[in-house]
Design a protein around this motif. Structure first.
Motif, PDB file in Angstrom:
ATOM      1  N   GLY A  73      47.200   7.910  35.858  1.00  0.00           N
ATOM      2  CA  GLY A  73      46.294   7.083  35.454  1.00  0.00           C
ATOM      3  C   GLY A  73      47.156   6.190  34.481  1.00  0.00           C
ATOM      4  N   GLY A  74      46.521   5.554  33.500  1.00  0.00           N
ATOM      5  CA  GLY A  74      47.062   4.741  32.225  1.00  0.00           C
ATOM      6  C   GLY A  74      46.162   4.573  31.222  1.00  0.00           C
ATOM      7  N   TYR A  75      46.536   3.944  30.184  1.00  0.00           N
ATOM      8  CA  TYR A  75      45.843   3.701  28.994  1.00  0.00           C
ATOM      9  C   TYR A  75      46.426   2.555  28.268  1.00  0.00           C
ATOM     10  CZ  TYR A  75      49.576   6.008  26.278  1.00  0.00           C
ATOM     11  OH  TYR A  75      50.600   6.664  25.811  1.00  0.00           O
ATOM     12  N   ILE A  76      45.538   1.847  27.288  1.00  0.00           N
ATOM     13  CA  ILE A  76      45.845   1.016  26.230  1.00  0.00           C
ATOM     14  C   ILE A  76      45.346   1.823  25.034  1.00  0.00           C
ATOM     15  CG2 ILE A  76      45.937  -1.164  27.581  1.00  0.00           C
ATOM     16  CD1 ILE A  76      43.300  -1.862  26.081  1.00  0.00           C
ATOM     17  N   SER A  77      46.225   1.827  23.932  1.00  0.00           N
ATOM     18  CA  SER A  77      45.863   2.488  22.640  1.00  0.00           C
ATOM     19  C   SER A  77      45.414   1.384  21.691  1.00  0.00           C
ATOM     20  CB  SER A  77      46.913   3.244  22.146  1.00  0.00           C
ATOM     21  OG  SER A  77      46.517   4.040  21.060  1.00  0.00           O
ATOM     22  N   MET A  78      43.810   1.461  21.528  1.00  0.00           N
ATOM     23  CA  MET A  78      43.679   0.543  20.426  1.00  0.00           C
ATOM     24  C   MET A  78      43.232   1.120  19.126  1.00  0.00           C
ATOM     25  SD  MET A  78      40.877  -1.730  22.773  1.00  0.00           S
ATOM     26  CE  MET A  78      40.141  -0.134  23.550  1.00  0.00           C
ATOM     27  N   ILE A  79      43.517   0.341  17.937  1.00  0.00           N
ATOM     28  CA  ILE A  79      43.186   1.120  16.773  1.00  0.00           C
ATOM     29  C   ILE A  79      41.648   0.990  16.321  1.00  0.00           C
ATOM     30  CG2 ILE A  79      45.416   0.443  15.786  1.00  0.00           C
ATOM     31  CD1 ILE A  79      43.944  -1.635  14.032  1.00  0.00           C
ATOM     32  N   GLY A  80      41.193   2.146  15.645  1.00  0.00           N
ATOM     33  CA  GLY A  80      39.735   2.425  15.303  1.00  0.00           C
ATOM     34  C   GLY A  80      38.786   2.138  16.245  1.00  0.00           C
ATOM     35  N   MET A  81      38.909   2.800  17.295  1.00  0.00           N
ATOM     36  CA  MET A  81      37.847   3.048  18.226  1.00  0.00           C
ATOM     37  C   MET A  81      36.611   3.785  17.977  1.00  0.00           C
ATOM     38  SD  MET A  81      37.889   4.089  22.271  1.00  0.00           S
ATOM     39  CE  MET A  81      38.917   2.618  22.874  1.00  0.00           C
ATOM     40  N   PHE A  82      37.031   4.847  16.780  1.00  0.00           N
ATOM     41  CA  PHE A  82      35.836   5.657  16.306  1.00  0.00           C
ATOM     42  C   PHE A  82      35.820   5.131  14.828  1.00  0.00           C
ATOM     43  CE2 PHE A  82      36.760   9.912  18.306  1.00  0.00           C
ATOM     44  CZ  PHE A  82      36.274   9.266  19.870  1.00  0.00           C
ATOM     45  N   PRO A  83      34.497   4.888  14.240  1.00  0.00           N
ATOM     46  CA  PRO A  83      34.259   4.509  13.188  1.00  0.00           C
ATOM     47  C   PRO A  83      34.502   5.734  12.040  1.00  0.00           C
ATOM     48  CG  PRO A  83      32.093   4.913  14.075  1.00  0.00           C
ATOM     49  CD  PRO A  83      33.299   5.189  15.192  1.00  0.00           C
ATOM     50  N   PRO A  84      34.726   5.468  10.860  1.00  0.00           N
ATOM     51  CA  PRO A  84      34.841   6.633   9.664  1.00  0.00           C
ATOM     52  C   PRO A  84      33.337   7.205   9.439  1.00  0.00           C
ATOM     53  CG  PRO A  84      34.572   4.374   8.585  1.00  0.00           C
ATOM     54  CD  PRO A  84      34.671   4.095  10.003  1.00  0.00           C
ATOM     55  N   ALA A  85      33.624   8.626   9.120  1.00  0.00           N
ATOM     56  CA  ALA A  85      32.198   9.381   9.361  1.00  0.00           C
ATOM     57  C   ALA A  85      31.358   8.757   8.002  1.00  0.00           C
ATOM     58  CB  ALA A  85      32.784  10.747   8.928  1.00  0.00           C
ATOM     59  N   LYS A  86      32.103   8.236   6.786  1.00  0.00           N
ATOM     60  CA  LYS A  86      31.511   7.978   5.564  1.00  0.00           C
ATOM     61  C   LYS A  86      32.107   6.607   5.270  1.00  0.00           C
ATOM     62  CE  LYS A  86      30.982  12.706   3.881  1.00  0.00           C
ATOM     63  NZ  LYS A  86      31.152  13.665   2.922  1.00  0.00           N
ATOM     64  N   PRO A  87      31.249   5.871   4.672  1.00  0.00           N
ATOM     65  CA  PRO A  87      31.541   4.447   4.133  1.00  0.00           C
ATOM     66  C   PRO A  87      33.017   4.592   3.531  1.00  0.00           C
ATOM     67  CG  PRO A  87      29.212   4.735   3.835  1.00  0.00           C
ATOM     68  CD  PRO A  87      29.814   6.091   4.318  1.00  0.00           C
ATOM     69  N   GLY A  88      33.761   3.765   3.685  1.00  0.00           N
ATOM     70  CA  GLY A  88      35.109   3.780   2.767  1.00  0.00           C
ATOM     71  C   GLY A  88      36.298   4.746   3.547  1.00  0.00           C
ATOM     72  N   GLU A  89      35.776   5.596   4.477  1.00  0.00           N
ATOM     73  CA  GLU A  89      36.899   6.157   5.021  1.00  0.00           C
ATOM     74  C   GLU A  89      37.656   5.464   6.236  1.00  0.00           C
ATOM     75  OE1 GLU A  89      35.026  10.943   5.024  1.00  0.00           O
ATOM     76  OE2 GLU A  89      35.357   9.799   7.046  1.00  0.00           O
ATOM     77  N   LYS A  90      38.792   5.822   6.699  1.00  0.00           N
ATOM     78  CA  LYS A  90      39.851   5.005   7.405  1.00  0.00           C
ATOM     79  C   LYS A  90      39.284   5.428   8.889  1.00  0.00           C
ATOM     80  CE  LYS A  90      44.371   3.551   7.677  1.00  0.00           C
ATOM     81  NZ  LYS A  90      45.745   3.702   7.195  1.00  0.00           N
ATOM     82  N   PRO A  91      39.383   4.537   9.846  1.00  0.00           N
ATOM     83  CA  PRO A  91      39.078   4.938  10.902  1.00  0.00           C
ATOM     84  C   PRO A  91      40.541   5.161  11.878  1.00  0.00           C
ATOM     85  CG  PRO A  91      39.049   2.524  10.926  1.00  0.00           C
ATOM     86  CD  PRO A  91      39.058   3.212   9.578  1.00  0.00           C
ATOM     87  N   HIS A  92      40.303   6.051  12.973  1.00  0.00           N
ATOM     88  CA  HIS A  92      41.626   6.240  13.328  1.00  0.00           C
ATOM     89  C   HIS A  92      41.691   5.462  14.959  1.00  0.00           C
ATOM     90  CE1 HIS A  92      40.660   8.564  16.862  1.00  0.00           C
ATOM     91  NE2 HIS A  92      39.652   9.215  16.473  1.00  0.00           N
ATOM     92  N   PRO A  93      42.954   5.380  15.418  1.00  0.00           N
ATOM     93  CA  PRO A  93      43.233   4.711  16.557  1.00  0.00           C
ATOM     94  C   PRO A  93      42.899   5.460  17.621  1.00  0.00           C
ATOM     95  CG  PRO A  93      45.288   5.396  15.671  1.00  0.00           C
ATOM     96  CD  PRO A  93      44.197   5.661  14.923  1.00  0.00           C
ATOM     97  N   ASN A  94      42.586   4.855  18.854  1.00  0.00           N
ATOM     98  CA  ASN A  94      42.249   5.560  20.187  1.00  0.00           C
ATOM     99  C   ASN A  94      42.593   5.037  21.280  1.00  0.00           C
ATOM    100  OD1 ASN A  94      40.692   7.005  21.833  1.00  0.00           O
ATOM    101  ND2 ASN A  94      39.323   7.769  20.488  1.00  0.00           N
ATOM    102  N   SER A  95      42.365   5.163  22.377  1.00  0.00           N
ATOM    103  CA  SER A  95      42.739   4.773  23.610  1.00  0.00           C
ATOM    104  C   SER A  95      41.915   4.586  24.847  1.00  0.00           C
ATOM    105  CB  SER A  95      44.060   5.298  24.089  1.00  0.00           C
ATOM    106  OG  SER A  95      43.714   6.688  24.721  1.00  0.00           O
ATOM    107  N   THR A  96      42.089   3.787  25.721  1.00  0.00           N
ATOM    108  CA  THR A  96      41.174   3.750  27.124  1.00  0.00           C
ATOM    109  C   THR A  96      41.512   4.973  27.823  1.00  0.00           C
ATOM    110  OG1 THR A  96      42.381   2.095  28.151  1.00  0.00           O
ATOM    111  CG2 THR A  96      40.814   1.215  26.691  1.00  0.00           C
TER     112      THR A  96
END
Length: 474
Positions: free
Chosen positions: A69-92
């Motif tokens: 397969g393959g993928y592209i990795s994008m930052i911040g696909m998941f939102p933070p659990a609480k306001p002010g937390e930092k989201p993490h990158p994710n991929s397709t």
């Protein structure tokens, strides 16, 4: 030696075609992601160790060792659990996303006293899985880049990004089907005789060969030969095989004047169709059955000849219906996947036979491609058409499979975005507080369950394609 080389060539052609299809699938994600301002850190074909890569701007482009397969990795696909937390990158990517999101977070015992206390209450396994998913790779999001996170996009933009990949596969399938149907054509019965039966056997007969006392077929008795082209029967010009069949079936016991073109010369023959038992076929050419499941037969005129096939080019209007039929077949296969997998288990570990129209793995696809390329009796044009059709069907399968609304497939992300849009619309309608983005990280336990199931099915298909492969050519 030539056969082996042709076999390898067929496999290589399909591998390259599949790699290009995967690469274009990820471009379908990459282009809209960049257009909407999302930071894309990687564009990769394959998984595992990197074989080659090059950085251009903020994105690393490369090829990895495992071509699944393959993928592209994008930052911040998941939102933070609480306001002010930092989201993490994710991929397709299907497998890459699991490795990246499922990796354990860095050891935090030095910072969290609760983790040092053996009596402290620890989170459950599922909770830890969700927390690890949120925490992994968070450090790759640089300061001031939060506005470029995927989850911050409008719902419609996220849907466009996630549907970009499957849409690319659909477009590839349409182009390949257009080349196949309009350029090569589809196999149809010609007016040329392809086979002549040596004797007359009822449809219900269990004989597989003619005996010494069996009556000669009318076609063989009259001197018809494979390669003869039917010009006319009983004064009627023949333009299709079905037309000749209709005349023969309705004329049992009646001598028919038949003119055939044999190597450029008209030959006059007289053939008397014999009344015999034949199966009744439906519009699709399949044997019809009664309420008890018994094949229906009727007595009709019989000569004992079969048509030779020929490729007939189709109009552009035939392309989309062909793609639609292929999509319908893949959807039907997916809906019946549990039973099909049971059948594959019976075939792989028991006496059951593989369904030629059933699912196969990449190993099976390569084997089929090799067989197509290595059969000497198939013309080169037919081989090319078959390989193009195989790649077209693979792209249809990638299109449909990626639309399944389960994480980590593209359809799972689309479903999450649609749910978020619905929640926000309902909140706005009832003048409630904006509920914010959907916390897709909570679906990580389900994601891993999906991966275990799909991974198991993939391994089963590979095993079945090795120990009991599908043989399309007898």
């Amino acid at each position: 030696m030539e056969t082996v080389l042709l076999y390898i060539l067929g496999v290589v052609i399909v591998v390259i075609g599949l790699a290009l299809s995967i690469g274009l699938h990820e471009i379908g994600h990459l282009l809209p992601a960049k257009a909407f301002g999302v930071k894309v850190t990687q564009y990769m074909i394959g998984f595992g160790p990197t074989l080659w890569s090059r950085r251009k701007g903020e994105t690393e482009y490369g090829v990895k060792a495992i071509p699944l397969g393959g993928y592209i990795s994008m930052i911040g696909m998941f939102p933070p659990a609480k306001p002010g937390e930092k989201p993490h990158p994710n991929s397709t990517g299907f497998f890459n996303q699991l490795v990246q999101e499922g990796a354990p977070a860095q050891d935090q015992t030095a910072q969290d006293p609760n983790l040092q206390d053996p009596n402290a209450k620890r989170p459950g396994a599922l909770t830890s899985l969700v927390e690890d998913a949120r925490q992994s790779s968070a450090d790759t999001i640089g300061a001031g880049e939060e506005h470029r996170a995927f989850y911050r996009l409008a719902v419609w933009k996220r849907i466009i990004i996630m549907l970009g990949g499957p849409t690319m596969n659909l477009l590839i399938a349409v182009v390949l089907f257009a080349v196949l149907l309009m350029g090569f054509g589809t196999a149809q019965a010609s007016t040329t005789v392809g086979s002549v039966s040596a004797c007359v056997l009822p449809a219900s007969s269990t004989q597989t060969a003619c005996g010494a006392t069996d009556e000669k077929s009318p076609g063989a008795a009259a001197g018809l030969q494979p390669g003869d082209r039917l010009v006319s029967i009983d004064g009627t010009a023949i333009t299709s095989w079905d037309q000749s069949t209709g005349i023969i079936r309705s004329s049992p016991g009646t001598p028919l004047a038949v003119v055939v073109d044999r190597a450029g010369t008209d030959v006059n023959l007289t053939i008397t169709p014999k009344l015999t038992e034949r199966y009744v076929l439906d519009s699709a050419g399949k044997v019809t059955t009664d309420a008890d499941g018994t094949a229906v037969t009727q007595e009709v005129g019989f000569v004992g000849i079969g048509p030779a096939g020929e490729l007939v080019q189709q109009p552009v209007t035939a392309v989309l219906p062909a793609v639609g039929d292929n999509i319908g077949a893949v959807v039907h296969m997916i809906l019946n996947l549990p039973q099909r997998m049971v059948d594959i288990v019976n075939a792989a570990f028991g006496p059951g036979e593989r369904d030629p129209n059933g699912p196969i793995s990449v190993v099976g696809v390569g084997r089929v491609a090799g067989e197509i390329a290595s059969i000497n009796t198939i013309p080169i044009a037919s081989k090319a058409a078959s390989l193009i059709g195989l790649l077209a069907s693979l792209n249809v399968a990638l299109f449909v499979f990626n639309l399944i609304p389960l994480m980590p497939l593209d359809g799972g992300h689309v479903a999450g975005a649609l749910w978020e849009g619905l929640r926000r619309r309902v909140a706005k309608l009832f003048k409630r507080k904006d509920p914010g983005p959907v916390d897709m990280a909570r679906l990580m336990p389900l994601t891993f369950a999906v991966v275990i199931v799909l991974g198991g099915m993939s391994l089963l298909l590979i095993y079945a394609d090795i120990v009991k492969p599908i043989n399309l050519f007898g």
